[in-house]
Design a protein around this motif. Sequence first.
Motif, PDB file in Angstrom:
ATOM      1  N   LYS A   1       0.850  -1.189   0.000  1.00  0.00           N
ATOM      2  CA  LYS A   1       0.000   0.000   0.000  1.00  0.00           C
ATOM      3  C   LYS A   1       0.879   1.229   0.000  1.00  0.00           C
ATOM      4  O   LYS A   1       1.827   1.332   0.774  1.00  0.00           O
ATOM      5  CB  LYS A   1      -0.931  -0.007   1.210  1.00  0.00           C
ATOM      6  N   ARG A   2       0.583   2.158  -0.911  1.00  0.00           N
ATOM      7  CA  ARG A   2       1.360   3.382  -1.044  1.00  0.00           C
ATOM      8  C   ARG A   2       0.408   4.562  -1.024  1.00  0.00           C
ATOM      9  O   ARG A   2      -0.744   4.442  -1.394  1.00  0.00           O
ATOM     10  CB  ARG A   2       2.124   3.382  -2.363  1.00  0.00           C
ATOM     11  N   SER A   3       0.918   5.727  -0.639  1.00  0.00           N
ATOM     12  CA  SER A   3       0.094   6.933  -0.647  1.00  0.00           C
ATOM     13  C   SER A   3       0.356   7.792  -1.881  1.00  0.00           C
ATOM     14  O   SER A   3      -0.367   8.752  -2.118  1.00  0.00           O
ATOM     15  CB  SER A   3       0.331   7.743   0.621  1.00  0.00           C
ATOM     16  N   THR A   4       1.403   7.457  -2.646  1.00  0.00           N
ATOM     17  CA  THR A   4       1.710   8.181  -3.885  1.00  0.00           C
ATOM     18  C   THR A   4       2.076   7.178  -4.974  1.00  0.00           C
ATOM     19  O   THR A   4       2.588   6.097  -4.679  1.00  0.00           O
ATOM     20  CB  THR A   4       2.898   9.152  -3.693  1.00  0.00           C
ATOM     21  N   PRO A   5       1.823   7.516  -6.230  1.00  0.00           N
ATOM     22  CA  PRO A   5       2.190   6.589  -7.307  1.00  0.00           C
ATOM     23  C   PRO A   5       3.697   6.493  -7.491  1.00  0.00           C
ATOM     24  O   PRO A   5       4.435   7.430  -7.209  1.00  0.00           O
ATOM     25  CB  PRO A   5       1.548   7.203  -8.558  1.00  0.00           C
ATOM     26  N   LEU A   6       4.144   5.338  -7.961  1.00  0.00           N
ATOM     27  CA  LEU A   6       5.549   5.157  -8.314  1.00  0.00           C
ATOM     28  C   LEU A   6       5.847   5.913  -9.599  1.00  0.00           C
ATOM     29  O   LEU A   6       4.943   6.129 -10.418  1.00  0.00           O
ATOM     30  CB  LEU A   6       5.839   3.673  -8.549  1.00  0.00           C
ATOM     31  N   PRO A   7       7.100   6.301  -9.815  1.00  0.00           N
ATOM     32  CA  PRO A   7       7.448   6.896 -11.111  1.00  0.00           C
ATOM     33  C   PRO A   7       7.263   5.847 -12.197  1.00  0.00           C
ATOM     34  O   PRO A   7       7.457   4.650 -11.943  1.00  0.00           O
ATOM     35  CB  PRO A   7       8.915   7.279 -10.941  1.00  0.00           C
ATOM     36  N   ARG A   8       6.861   6.275 -13.405  1.00  0.00           N
ATOM     37  CA  ARG A   8       6.580   5.317 -14.470  1.00  0.00           C
ATOM     38  C   ARG A   8       6.696   5.955 -15.828  1.00  0.00           C
ATOM     39  O   ARG A   8       6.693   7.177 -15.953  1.00  0.00           O
ATOM     40  CB  ARG A   8       5.181   4.730 -14.292  1.00  0.00           C
ATOM     41  N   ILE A   9       6.792   5.110 -16.836  1.00  0.00           N
ATOM     42  CA  ILE A   9       6.764   5.567 -18.219  1.00  0.00           C
ATOM     43  C   ILE A   9       5.624   4.839 -18.924  1.00  0.00           C
ATOM     44  O   ILE A   9       5.157   3.796 -18.462  1.00  0.00           O
ATOM     45  CB  ILE A   9       8.107   5.306 -18.939  1.00  0.00           C
ATOM     46  N   ASN A  10       5.149   5.410 -20.021  1.00  0.00           N
ATOM     47  CA  ASN A  10       4.105   4.810 -20.854  1.00  0.00           C
ATOM     48  C   ASN A  10       2.811   4.514 -20.109  1.00  0.00           C
ATOM     49  O   ASN A  10       2.146   3.518 -20.375  1.00  0.00           O
ATOM     50  CB  ASN A  10       4.607   3.547 -21.544  1.00  0.00           C
ATOM     51  N   ALA A  11       2.426   5.355 -19.172  1.00  0.00           N
ATOM     52  CA  ALA A  11       1.162   5.178 -18.458  1.00  0.00           C
ATOM     53  C   ALA A  11       0.026   5.816 -19.257  1.00  0.00           C
ATOM     54  O   ALA A  11       0.240   6.738 -20.038  1.00  0.00           O
ATOM     55  CB  ALA A  11       1.240   5.834 -17.085  1.00  0.00           C
ATOM     56  N   ALA A  12      -1.180   5.322 -19.046  1.00  0.00           N
ATOM     57  CA  ALA A  12      -2.370   5.958 -19.612  1.00  0.00           C
ATOM     58  C   ALA A  12      -2.800   7.042 -18.624  1.00  0.00           C
ATOM     59  O   ALA A  12      -2.982   6.768 -17.437  1.00  0.00           O
ATOM     60  CB  ALA A  12      -3.477   4.937 -19.798  1.00  0.00           C
TER      61      ALA A  12
END
Length: 82
Positions: free
Chosen positions: A40-51
């Motif tokens: 469980k996280r309170s912020t999104p992980l860094p990512r590429i190619n997300a919608a």
Amino acid sequence: KPPAAPTSGGSVVGEQTKSSGFTAKQVTGLDKHGLPAPIKRSTPLPRINAAVCVKGNTMYVYGGVLEIGDREVTLDDFWKVD
């Protein structure tokens, strides 16, 4: 408001990322059977190619790819960010 909790996360355990600085253990945990389990996280992980979609003052983010070392982890989480 904090972002909604993700529905799930990636599935690799091991090395540290070059770009984000996250270790795979910070991305996923292991359940009692030693299988990958979401954290469980309170912020999104860094990512590429997300919608990504923006409606009004809300941004929605779905999926994407997180690089951990030389591996690419496909994310299938969904976030609503106000």
